[in-house]
Design an enzyme around this catalytic site. Structure first.
Site, PDB file in Angstrom:
ATOM      1  N   GLU A 182      -9.167   4.077  -2.525  1.00 48.14           N
ATOM      2  CA  GLU A 182      -7.907   3.883  -3.252  1.00 48.14           C
ATOM      3  C   GLU A 182      -8.162   3.213  -4.601  1.00 48.14           C
ATOM      4  OE1 GLU A 182      -4.641   2.238  -1.068  1.00 48.14           O
ATOM      5  OE2 GLU A 182      -5.328   3.046   0.871  1.00 48.14           O
ATOM      6  N   HIS A 240      -3.761  13.965   0.702  1.00 51.67           N
ATOM      7  CA  HIS A 240      -3.975  13.048   1.823  1.00 51.67           C
ATOM      8  C   HIS A 240      -2.773  13.052   2.764  1.00 51.67           C
ATOM      9  CE1 HIS A 240      -5.219   9.589   4.169  1.00 51.67           C
ATOM     10  NE2 HIS A 240      -4.068   8.996   3.889  1.00 51.67           N
ATOM     11  N   GLN A 292      -3.909   2.317  14.909  1.00 56.87           N
ATOM     12  CA  GLN A 292      -2.827   2.845  14.058  1.00 56.87           C
ATOM     13  C   GLN A 292      -1.981   3.874  14.807  1.00 56.87           C
ATOM     14  OE1 GLN A 292      -4.333   4.525  10.400  1.00 56.87           O
ATOM     15  NE2 GLN A 292      -2.321   5.070   9.621  1.00 56.87           N
ATOM     16  N   GLU A 328     -10.061  12.466   7.472  1.00 56.98           N
ATOM     17  CA  GLU A 328      -9.981  13.818   6.923  1.00 56.98           C
ATOM     18  C   GLU A 328     -11.357  14.488   6.895  1.00 56.98           C
ATOM     19  OE1 GLU A 328      -7.790  11.675   3.717  1.00 56.98           O
ATOM     20  OE2 GLU A 328      -7.102  13.697   3.258  1.00 56.98           O
ATOM     21  N   ASP A 362       0.843  -1.194   0.000  1.00 54.29           N
ATOM     22  CA  ASP A 362       0.000   0.000   0.000  1.00 54.29           C
ATOM     23  C   ASP A 362       0.875   1.239   0.000  1.00 54.29           C
ATOM     24  OD1 ASP A 362      -2.510   1.172  -0.104  1.00 54.29           O
ATOM     25  OD2 ASP A 362      -2.559   1.508   2.050  1.00 54.29           O
ATOM     26  N   GLU A 366     -10.605   3.918   3.359  1.00 59.37           N
ATOM     27  CA  GLU A 366      -9.685   4.690   2.538  1.00 59.37           C
ATOM     28  C   GLU A 366     -10.017   4.404   1.077  1.00 59.37           C
ATOM     29  OE1 GLU A 366      -5.606   3.855   3.789  1.00 59.37           O
ATOM     30  OE2 GLU A 366      -5.757   5.435   5.303  1.00 59.37           O
ATOM     31  N   LYS A 407      -4.407  -2.147   9.770  1.00 59.21           N
ATOM     32  CA  LYS A 407      -4.852  -2.256   8.380  1.00 59.21           C
ATOM     33  C   LYS A 407      -4.796  -3.696   7.872  1.00 59.21           C
ATOM     34  CE  LYS A 407      -3.439   2.447   7.336  1.00 59.21           C
ATOM     35  NZ  LYS A 407      -4.323   2.930   6.258  1.00 59.21           N
ATOM     36  N   THR A 435      -9.006  -5.684   3.513  1.00 59.45           N
ATOM     37  CA  THR A 435      -8.892  -4.717   2.420  1.00 59.45           C
ATOM     38  C   THR A 435      -9.861  -5.204   1.353  1.00 59.45           C
ATOM     39  OG1 THR A 435      -6.551  -4.396   2.913  1.00 59.45           O
ATOM     40  CG2 THR A 435      -7.314  -3.658   0.744  1.00 59.45           C
ATOM     41  N   ARG A 446      -8.113   3.642  13.211  1.00 58.81           N
ATOM     42  CA  ARG A 446      -7.234   4.785  13.476  1.00 58.81           C
ATOM     43  C   ARG A 446      -6.652   4.791  14.886  1.00 58.81           C
ATOM     44  NH1 ARG A 446      -5.961   5.803   8.430  1.00 58.81           N
ATOM     45  NH2 ARG A 446      -7.752   6.437   7.163  1.00 58.81           N
ATOM     46  N   ASP A 453      -9.107   0.420   1.745  1.00 59.84           N
ATOM     47  CA  ASP A 453      -8.114  -0.005   2.734  1.00 59.84           C
ATOM     48  C   ASP A 453      -8.642   0.369   4.129  1.00 59.84           C
ATOM     49  OD1 ASP A 453      -5.739  -0.833   3.914  1.00 59.84           O
ATOM     50  OD2 ASP A 453      -4.785   1.122   3.635  1.00 59.84           O
TER      51      ASP A 453
HETATM   52 MN    MN Z   1      -4.098   2.892   2.574  1.00 63.65          MN
END
Ligand code: MN
Length: 418
Positions: free
Chosen positions: A203, A135, A242, A365, A128, A201, A255, A259, A239, A235
């Site tokens: 992607e 971002h 993380q 975000e 990834d 996420e 993560k 996915t 948080r 993904d």
């Molecule tokens: Mn990602």
């Protein structure tokens, strides 16, 4: 790459649902894997149908190389054949489905609504990246302050980490809320608990077709040609896990649990009319990464949140053209060390955020780390995802013709309580 008759916007198919506003017109022909009776077959989406390549190959109507490639319930054998064979088959299938051809008499079509889609390919490795500047700047500012938002390496190389291939699942697979170590506010010791900050996420996933021989390197253009096709990718990210685990080696369990990818691999060939230049570089890249070719893609992507009860809410409209590094540059960077590049390697682009508030590709975000919750018209609020919530990502290219990626969906299940 050159456009040819398979890209002709005027061409129509005898599969009538492919003509008009379908995501899967004759010009798209994305590959997927589906359950047919007790078998697992490879197919190509056309309108609201699937053309069954496993059956066509068995009937001797199509042939790729000397050994069968569509009998193993995954795309890997075909992906390993390389661009010349991918293109040859595209021409054959395009002609076979063209309105000028007679519909075959055999049972080679299957309804998409009746099909259960499987993982399209065996994921050999998952890497990834973090290639959207907006971002990286938004998240960096949140965790390290605006002046340290971009790390010094970011403008010189596509930052990435090796993810967990076994966690990649196909659209429609439920996602169990993960549990892990979390440092709760005001505490200095962690607890083991379900994540309270489950995020998505948005992607783009690049699916590697041809392998490098013995750790050979690739130019960005060669790397671009080694990519068989593209999927939408979510993904999922915890948080709170993380934030506690990520230093100094990057994300790990936050993560690794899931996915999600869309079931149809849209080929590099089909995307040829939707190429865009890559954004200008603030620092000149080293020669192994630099490219003047239009290696980017104009793919409009949208994510929405479908709550367990109530109407869906659109979360963002973004575009793959915002990526600072093109997929070919990500793969060239991966190969630059001598790391083996293998058929079935999956590369995530990193969250794709654009320049404005409506183009942010993660809840982190959108809700400013949970401080500005989303409001639904019926009064519900979300800082992060709740059990029963579903995230759906769609992608579309519009130009001489319009093609879609299908949908990348996953719904959150309650955690297994520790
Ligand atoms: Mn990602």
């Amino acid at each position: 790459m050159n456009l040819d008759r398979t890209h002709d916007p005027a061409r129509r198919s005898w599969v009538s649902s492919a003509n008009g506003h379908s995501e899967f017109p004759l010009q798209n022909l994305p590959y997927g894997v589906f359950q047919r009776g007790s078998g697992v077959h490879v197919g190509v989406a056309i309108g609201d149908m699937i053309l069954d390549l496993t059956v066509l190959e068995n009937l001797g109507r199509i042939k790729v190389g000397d050994v069968p490639v569509f009998q193993a319930g995954e795309l890997n054998a075909f992906m390993a054949r390389g661009p010349a064979d991918w293109h040859r088959l595209r021409v054959v299938l395009s002609d076979l489905l063209d309105v000028a051809s007679a519909p075959p008499e055999e049972e080679i079509l299957f309804e998409q609504t009746a099909a259960r889609m499987n993982m399209p390919f065996y994921v050999r490795s998952f890497t990834d990246f973090y290639a959207s500047r907006a971002h990286a700047a938004n998240v960096g500012a949140m965790f390290r302050g605006a002046e340290n938002a971009l790390m010094p390496n970011w403008l010189h190389l596509p930052v990435g980490y090796n993810g967990r291939a076994s966690g990649v699942v196909v659209s429609g697979t439920a996602v169990r809320r993960p549990t892990g170590q979390v440092l709760q506010q005001g505490s200095t010791t962690p607890v083991y608990a379900p994540t309270m900050r489950l995020d998505m996420e948005v992607e783009l996933g690049a699916v590697v077709g041809t392998a490098t021989e013995g750790g050979g390197t690739l130019t960005p253009t060669q790397a671009d040609e080694a990519i068989f096709g593209y999927v939408l990718l979510n993904d999922w990210s915890a948080r709170d896990l993380q934030l506690w685990e990520y230093q100094p080696l990057g994300p790990f369990l936050s993560k690794a649990f899931a996915t999600t990818i869309s079931p149809w691999v849209v080929t590099r060939d089909a995307l040829a009319p939707f190429r865009t230049p890559i954004p200008p570089k603030e620092h000149a890249l080293l020669p192994y990464l630099a490219s003047d070719e239009p290696l980017g893609f104009d793919i409009a992507m949208e994510a929405s949140l479908v709550p367990g009860a109530g109407a869906p809410l659109s979360l963002c409209q973004t575009n793959a053209k915002h990526l600072y590094y093109a997929p070919g540059q990500m793969l060239a960077h991966l190969a630059s060390s001598g790391a083996p590049i293998c058929t079935g390697d999956l590369l995530g682009s990193g969250t794709i955020s654009g320049p404005d508030d409506s183009s942010l590709g993660s809840l982190l975000e959108i809700t400013e780390n949970g401080t500005q919750p989303l409001r639904f018209p019926d009064g519900q609020e979300r800082a992060f995802l709740e059990d029963g919530d579903q995230i759906s990502i769609t992608g579309r290219c519009t130009g001489p013709y319009s093609i879609g990626f299908g949908s990348c969906d996953g719904a959150i299940q309650a955690a297994h309580l520790p």
